[in-house]
Scaffold this motif. Structure first.
Motif, PDB file in Angstrom:
ATOM      1  N   LEU A  26       0.845  -1.193   0.000  1.00  0.00           N
ATOM      2  CA  LEU A  26       0.000   0.000   0.000  1.00  0.00           C
ATOM      3  C   LEU A  26       0.882   1.245   0.000  1.00  0.00           C
ATOM      4  O   LEU A  26       1.825   1.348   0.784  1.00  0.00           O
ATOM      5  CB  LEU A  26      -0.912   0.025   1.227  1.00  0.00           C
ATOM      6  N   LYS A  27       0.556   2.193  -0.887  1.00  0.00           N
ATOM      7  CA  LYS A  27       1.322   3.434  -0.998  1.00  0.00           C
ATOM      8  C   LYS A  27       0.385   4.636  -1.047  1.00  0.00           C
ATOM      9  O   LYS A  27      -0.696   4.571  -1.640  1.00  0.00           O
ATOM     10  CB  LYS A  27       2.197   3.424  -2.267  1.00  0.00           C
ATOM     11  N   CYS A  71       5.489   6.832  -5.781  1.00  0.00           N
ATOM     12  CA  CYS A  71       6.053   5.648  -5.133  1.00  0.00           C
ATOM     13  C   CYS A  71       5.559   4.373  -5.802  1.00  0.00           C
ATOM     14  O   CYS A  71       6.315   3.407  -5.957  1.00  0.00           O
ATOM     15  CB  CYS A  71       5.687   5.636  -3.656  1.00  0.00           C
ATOM     16  N   ILE A  72       4.297   4.383  -6.200  1.00  0.00           N
ATOM     17  CA  ILE A  72       3.740   3.226  -6.904  1.00  0.00           C
ATOM     18  C   ILE A  72       4.470   3.017  -8.226  1.00  0.00           C
ATOM     19  O   ILE A  72       4.855   1.895  -8.573  1.00  0.00           O
ATOM     20  CB  ILE A  72       2.233   3.424  -7.147  1.00  0.00           C
ATOM     21  N   LEU A  73       4.689   4.091  -8.956  1.00  0.00           N
ATOM     22  CA  LEU A  73       5.395   4.001 -10.238  1.00  0.00           C
ATOM     23  C   LEU A  73       6.822   3.489 -10.051  1.00  0.00           C
ATOM     24  O   LEU A  73       7.312   2.674 -10.836  1.00  0.00           O
ATOM     25  CB  LEU A  73       5.408   5.364 -10.928  1.00  0.00           C
ATOM     26  N   GLU A  74       7.480   3.975  -8.998  1.00  0.00           N
ATOM     27  CA  GLU A  74       8.857   3.554  -8.717  1.00  0.00           C
ATOM     28  C   GLU A  74       8.908   2.060  -8.414  1.00  0.00           C
ATOM     29  O   GLU A  74       9.784   1.331  -8.905  1.00  0.00           O
ATOM     30  CB  GLU A  74       9.403   4.344  -7.525  1.00  0.00           C
ATOM     31  N   LYS A 130      10.824  -4.827 -14.071  1.00  0.00           N
ATOM     32  CA  LYS A 130      12.191  -4.816 -14.639  1.00  0.00           C
ATOM     33  C   LYS A 130      12.312  -3.825 -15.787  1.00  0.00           C
ATOM     34  O   LYS A 130      12.916  -4.106 -16.816  1.00  0.00           O
ATOM     35  CB  LYS A 130      12.586  -6.227 -15.096  1.00  0.00           C
ATOM     36  N   ARG A 131      11.723  -2.657 -15.577  1.00  0.00           N
ATOM     37  CA  ARG A 131      11.788  -1.631 -16.624  1.00  0.00           C
ATOM     38  C   ARG A 131      13.125  -0.891 -16.584  1.00  0.00           C
ATOM     39  O   ARG A 131      13.803  -0.837 -15.557  1.00  0.00           O
ATOM     40  CB  ARG A 131      10.652  -0.611 -16.438  1.00  0.00           C
ATOM     41  N   VAL A 146       0.355  -3.579  -6.006  1.00  0.00           N
ATOM     42  CA  VAL A 146       0.788  -2.323  -5.405  1.00  0.00           C
ATOM     43  C   VAL A 146      -0.400  -1.371  -5.509  1.00  0.00           C
ATOM     44  O   VAL A 146      -0.795  -0.990  -6.609  1.00  0.00           O
ATOM     45  CB  VAL A 146       2.027  -1.738  -6.109  1.00  0.00           C
ATOM     46  N   VAL A 147      -0.980  -1.014  -4.368  1.00  0.00           N
ATOM     47  CA  VAL A 147      -2.293  -0.366  -4.333  1.00  0.00           C
ATOM     48  C   VAL A 147      -2.206   1.018  -3.699  1.00  0.00           C
ATOM     49  O   VAL A 147      -1.534   1.210  -2.686  1.00  0.00           O
ATOM     50  CB  VAL A 147      -3.291  -1.238  -3.530  1.00  0.00           C
TER      51      VAL A 147
END
Length: 260
Positions: free
Chosen positions: A83-84, A89-92, A99-100, A137-138
């Motif tokens: 949870l973010k 932070c979610i994008l990170e 593995k981008r 990741v929510v």
């Protein structure tokens, strides 16, 4: 800088990559490796290796876009739900999970894990296992009764919270209020693993200073016990870092379980 002008993590957010670079990277100038990376890793490996902290779902409620505290958890839980409060932070985190190109490098943390466990040959497997566990990741709103609205999360077997309560709480009442909300997400008998910093009032990211609620070990223990937790372990690691980016005195690691 006047503490009244410090920014608030969950209100203003910070540059997620700068935060990781300052406090969790393997860059030569990064001063917090022993305190913020190695101590939590060692503590978590010991806690999970005992064998009684396990289940289907682990919930992570931590500051920033941290990964290193989840390497041990993936061995004991089928799914990790993160949870973010901030989209960046979610994008990170998703950049790392998928593995981008340009994802933050957590290889040093993975190596610490397998070296401490005596399983250096399993380095690649460790990375794969963590990524496969972290498929959710929510976004959450800490002020809502249901923080993940409209999603309703199932009761979780375990919660890990690293430095989030420190950053979002204004005072003792605030800390206990958020702790109570986190506790409601946990099954009776479930485990709560807490990582925080003692005696801390600020941390710096780039040019900005961020507020941190200052507390000591006794306050944390009493807060957990007051919310129906039984203490299993409490370890304090005195600060080794030399840096003016933040003013913590020690790092605390707690394992507790919720009364049935």
């Amino acid at each position: 800088m006047d503490p009244c002008t410090y920014k608030r993590y969950h209100l203003h957010g910070h540059d997620s990559r700068q935060f990781l670079d300052h406090y969790f990277s393997d860059k030569p100038q990064m001063a917090f490796g022993e305190d913020a990376v190695i101590f939590p890793i060692k503590s978590l490996i010991k806690a999970f290796s005992a064998g009684h902290i396990k289940g289907d779902i682990l919930l992570d409620l931590s500051i920033g876009s941290l990964i290193h505290h989840l390497y041990s958890a993936c061995e004991c839980f089928k799914d990790i739900i993160v949870l973010k409060v901030k989209d960046r932070c979610i994008l990170e985190m998703k950049r790392w999970v998928d593995k981008r190109t340009g994802a933050f490098h957590w290889g040093h943390a993975a190596k610490h894990h397998v070296d401490i466990e005596g399983k250096s040959h399993q380095l690649e497997d460790k990375e794969v296992k963590v990524r496969s566990s972290m498929q959710h990741v929510v976004k959450c709103d800490l002020e809502k009764e249901n923080m993940t609205e409209p999603i309703v999360l199932p009761p979780t077997d375990c919660i890990i919270s690293a430095w989030l309560l420190d950053a979002i709480s204004k005072d003792q009442d605030d800390y206990i209020r958020y702790l109570r909300k986190f506790s409601r997400l946990l099954k009776p008998g479930g485990h709560f693993l807490l990582i925080g910093s003692l005696g801390m009032t600020y941390y710096t990211v780039g040019k900005d200073k961020f507020h941190v609620f200052r507390y000591d070990k006794d306050f944390t223990r009493k807060a957990l016990e007051g919310e129906g937790f039984i203490m299993d372990e409490c370890k304090v690691h005195k600060r080794t870092a030399v840096s003016d980016l933040t003013d913590y005195k020690a790092v605390i690691f707690i394992v507790a379980h919720k009364e049935k």
